[in-house]
Design a protein around this motif. Structure first.
Motif, PDB file in Angstrom:
ATOM      1  N   ARG A 261     -48.008 -16.927  36.615  1.00  0.00           N
ATOM      2  CA  ARG A 261     -48.875 -17.838  35.863  1.00  0.00           C
ATOM      3  C   ARG A 261     -49.875 -17.060  35.021  1.00  0.00           C
ATOM      4  NH1 ARG A 261     -50.637 -18.116  41.025  1.00  0.00           N
ATOM      5  NH2 ARG A 261     -52.778 -17.458  41.417  1.00  0.00           N
ATOM      6  N   MET A 262     -50.451 -17.809  34.067  1.00  0.00           N
ATOM      7  CA  MET A 262     -51.570 -17.339  33.274  1.00  0.00           C
ATOM      8  C   MET A 262     -52.764 -18.178  33.692  1.00  0.00           C
ATOM      9  SD  MET A 262     -53.747 -18.207  30.576  1.00  0.00           S
ATOM     10  CE  MET A 262     -52.956 -19.482  29.653  1.00  0.00           C
ATOM     11  N   GLN A 263     -53.909 -17.545  33.767  1.00  0.00           N
ATOM     12  CA  GLN A 263     -55.125 -18.273  34.127  1.00  0.00           C
ATOM     13  C   GLN A 263     -56.320 -17.612  33.461  1.00  0.00           C
ATOM     14  OE1 GLN A 263     -54.948 -17.763  38.401  1.00  0.00           O
ATOM     15  NE2 GLN A 263     -56.284 -15.966  38.342  1.00  0.00           N
ATOM     16  N   GLY A 264     -57.441 -18.295  33.499  1.00  0.00           N
ATOM     17  CA  GLY A 264     -58.697 -17.716  33.051  1.00  0.00           C
ATOM     18  C   GLY A 264     -58.771 -17.374  31.574  1.00  0.00           C
ATOM     19  N   TYR A 265     -58.224 -18.241  30.724  1.00  0.00           N
ATOM     20  CA  TYR A 265     -58.326 -18.029  29.268  1.00  0.00           C
ATOM     21  C   TYR A 265     -59.779 -18.292  28.906  1.00  0.00           C
ATOM     22  CZ  TYR A 265     -56.697 -18.323  24.380  1.00  0.00           C
ATOM     23  OH  TYR A 265     -56.456 -18.104  23.042  1.00  0.00           O
ATOM     24  N   ARG A 266     -60.513 -17.204  28.625  1.00  0.00           N
ATOM     25  CA  ARG A 266     -61.959 -17.341  28.414  1.00  0.00           C
ATOM     26  C   ARG A 266     -62.530 -16.061  27.826  1.00  0.00           C
ATOM     27  NH1 ARG A 266     -64.724 -14.661  32.560  1.00  0.00           N
ATOM     28  NH2 ARG A 266     -63.444 -14.096  34.331  1.00  0.00           N
ATOM     29  N   TRP A 267     -63.857 -16.036  27.696  1.00  0.00           N
ATOM     30  CA  TRP A 267     -64.575 -14.835  27.272  1.00  0.00           C
ATOM     31  C   TRP A 267     -64.762 -13.935  28.484  1.00  0.00           C
ATOM     32  CZ3 TRP A 267     -64.287 -14.540  22.376  1.00  0.00           C
ATOM     33  CH2 TRP A 267     -64.425 -15.660  21.580  1.00  0.00           C
TER      34      TRP A 267
ATOM     35  N   LEU B 214     -54.010 -13.341  21.174  1.00  0.00           N
ATOM     36  CA  LEU B 214     -53.929 -13.605  22.603  1.00  0.00           C
ATOM     37  C   LEU B 214     -52.846 -14.630  22.904  1.00  0.00           C
ATOM     38  CD1 LEU B 214     -55.051 -13.064  25.422  1.00  0.00           C
ATOM     39  CD2 LEU B 214     -56.772 -14.828  24.998  1.00  0.00           C
ATOM     40  N   ASP B 215     -52.785 -15.693  22.119  1.00  0.00           N
ATOM     41  CA  ASP B 215     -51.757 -16.713  22.334  1.00  0.00           C
ATOM     42  C   ASP B 215     -50.351 -16.132  22.227  1.00  0.00           C
ATOM     43  OD1 ASP B 215     -53.755 -18.582  22.706  1.00  0.00           O
ATOM     44  OD2 ASP B 215     -53.570 -19.459  20.707  1.00  0.00           O
ATOM     45  N   SER B 216     -50.135 -15.231  21.270  1.00  0.00           N
ATOM     46  CA  SER B 216     -48.801 -14.637  21.137  1.00  0.00           C
ATOM     47  C   SER B 216     -48.482 -13.760  22.344  1.00  0.00           C
ATOM     48  CB  SER B 216     -48.671 -13.860  19.830  1.00  0.00           C
ATOM     49  OG  SER B 216     -49.444 -12.687  19.837  1.00  0.00           O
ATOM     50  N   LEU B 217     -49.471 -13.061  22.881  1.00  0.00           N
ATOM     51  CA  LEU B 217     -49.256 -12.237  24.067  1.00  0.00           C
ATOM     52  C   LEU B 217     -48.983 -13.071  25.310  1.00  0.00           C
ATOM     53  CD1 LEU B 217     -52.059  -9.607  23.415  1.00  0.00           C
ATOM     54  CD2 LEU B 217     -49.594  -9.133  23.507  1.00  0.00           C
ATOM     55  N   LEU B 218     -49.518 -14.285  25.348  1.00  0.00           N
ATOM     56  CA  LEU B 218     -49.362 -15.154  26.521  1.00  0.00           C
ATOM     57  C   LEU B 218     -48.170 -16.102  26.417  1.00  0.00           C
ATOM     58  CD1 LEU B 218     -53.122 -16.010  27.082  1.00  0.00           C
ATOM     59  CD2 LEU B 218     -51.733 -14.305  28.294  1.00  0.00           C
ATOM     60  N   ALA B 219     -47.437 -16.041  25.307  1.00  0.00           N
ATOM     61  CA  ALA B 219     -46.258 -16.903  25.138  1.00  0.00           C
ATOM     62  C   ALA B 219     -45.232 -16.595  26.231  1.00  0.00           C
ATOM     63  CB  ALA B 219     -45.644 -16.681  23.757  1.00  0.00           C
ATOM     64  N   GLY B 220     -44.435 -17.583  26.564  1.00  0.00           N
ATOM     65  CA  GLY B 220     -43.416 -17.417  27.599  1.00  0.00           C
ATOM     66  C   GLY B 220     -42.223 -16.598  27.161  1.00  0.00           C
ATOM     67  N   SER B 221     -42.040 -16.439  25.863  1.00  0.00           N
ATOM     68  CA  SER B 221     -40.921 -15.659  25.339  1.00  0.00           C
ATOM     69  C   SER B 221     -41.278 -15.137  23.960  1.00  0.00           C
ATOM     70  CB  SER B 221     -39.652 -16.520  25.276  1.00  0.00           C
ATOM     71  OG  SER B 221     -39.854 -17.615  24.408  1.00  0.00           O
ATOM     72  N   GLY B 222     -40.425 -14.302  23.428  1.00  0.00           N
ATOM     73  CA  GLY B 222     -40.637 -13.748  22.099  1.00  0.00           C
ATOM     74  C   GLY B 222     -41.031 -12.286  22.148  1.00  0.00           C
ATOM     75  N   PRO B 223     -41.054 -11.625  20.999  1.00  0.00           N
ATOM     76  CA  PRO B 223     -41.316 -10.182  20.963  1.00  0.00           C
ATOM     77  C   PRO B 223     -42.733  -9.794  21.372  1.00  0.00           C
ATOM     78  CG  PRO B 223     -41.185 -11.073  18.732  1.00  0.00           C
ATOM     79  CD  PRO B 223     -40.766 -12.173  19.671  1.00  0.00           C
TER      80      PRO B 223
ATOM     81  N   LEU C 274     -52.946 -12.604  33.893  1.00  0.00           N
ATOM     82  CA  LEU C 274     -51.573 -12.873  34.290  1.00  0.00           C
ATOM     83  C   LEU C 274     -51.439 -12.522  35.763  1.00  0.00           C
ATOM     84  CD1 LEU C 274     -49.560 -11.385  31.301  1.00  0.00           C
ATOM     85  CD2 LEU C 274     -49.908 -13.801  31.823  1.00  0.00           C
ATOM     86  N   ILE C 275     -50.840 -13.423  36.524  1.00  0.00           N
ATOM     87  CA  ILE C 275     -50.620 -13.187  37.950  1.00  0.00           C
ATOM     88  C   ILE C 275     -49.150 -12.866  38.149  1.00  0.00           C
ATOM     89  CG2 ILE C 275     -50.864 -14.109  40.287  1.00  0.00           C
ATOM     90  CD1 ILE C 275     -53.520 -13.814  38.652  1.00  0.00           C
ATOM     91  N   ILE C 276     -48.903 -11.679  38.736  1.00  0.00           N
ATOM     92  CA  ILE C 276     -47.531 -11.199  38.909  1.00  0.00           C
ATOM     93  C   ILE C 276     -47.269 -11.044  40.406  1.00  0.00           C
ATOM     94  CG2 ILE C 276     -45.910  -9.335  38.392  1.00  0.00           C
ATOM     95  CD1 ILE C 276     -47.792  -8.607  36.020  1.00  0.00           C
ATOM     96  N   LYS C 277     -46.158 -11.607  40.859  1.00  0.00           N
ATOM     97  CA  LYS C 277     -45.737 -11.455  42.251  1.00  0.00           C
ATOM     98  C   LYS C 277     -44.669 -10.372  42.302  1.00  0.00           C
ATOM     99  CE  LYS C 277     -44.263 -13.842  46.373  1.00  0.00           C
ATOM    100  NZ  LYS C 277     -44.019 -15.142  46.986  1.00  0.00           N
ATOM    101  N   ILE C 278     -44.862  -9.421  43.198  1.00  0.00           N
ATOM    102  CA  ILE C 278     -43.950  -8.291  43.356  1.00  0.00           C
ATOM    103  C   ILE C 278     -43.569  -8.217  44.827  1.00  0.00           C
ATOM    104  CG2 ILE C 278     -43.667  -5.803  43.037  1.00  0.00           C
ATOM    105  CD1 ILE C 278     -46.318  -6.235  41.171  1.00  0.00           C
TER     106      ILE C 278
END
Length: 147
Positions: free
Chosen positions: A120-126, A81-90, A139-143
């Motif tokens: 932003r990222m929010q709600g890191y939880r079960w 999960l942490d790798s998916l939520l990183a700001g950059s990287g593969p 993840l909150i995305i503005k479009i």
């Protein structure tokens, strides 16, 4: 902007992430699935601010997406999960989704929107989904795009 086309394009963009070897692929849907195949990214709730420019010139959408990973091994799941939520990287969902913005001057999501930004990222939880527990986050995305 057509909501289901936008959500499907966001899910398509998220599929570009590369998870660490041995993890498999990220499953992605543009809708809330009945069942989750972890790790799973999906587009959920959204809000629309209509008429951000005169004459239906611009709407702003705030899309809430979730990513859920297995909690069979709590530490391993949270590392994924942490790798998916990183700001950059593969493995970064932010980087994969924002790559769908296109080149400067191009429309985002293959022409479906003017622009997008993973805010932003929010709600890191079960999370419980259909009676199964996962560790996850939103993840909150503005479009923005034509009204």
């Amino acid at each position: 902007m057509e909501a289901s086309a936008i959500r499907n394009a966001i899910a398509d963009a998220a599929r570009a992430v590369v998870l660490p070897e041995g993890i498999g692929k990220l499953t992605c849907t543009g809708y809330v699935p009945g069942a989750v195949t972890a790790p799973h990214f999906f587009c959920g709730e959204y809000t629309v601010d209509y008429d951000r420019a005169m004459g239906r010139g611009l709407d702003a959408v705030e899309l809430t997406c979730r990513v859920l990973v297995s909690r069979a091994d709590d530490r391993a799941g949270q590392r994924i999960l942490d790798s998916l939520l990183a700001g950059s990287g593969p493995s970064s969902l932010k980087a994969a989704i924002e790559a769908a913005r296109g080149a400067p001057g191009d429309y985002a999501l293959g022409g479906l929107a003017h622009d997008l930004h993973v805010m932003r990222m929010q709600g890191y939880r079960w999370y419980e989904h259909q009676g199964v527990d996962y560790v996850g986050a939103e993840l909150i995305i503005k479009i923005i795009g034509e009204g």
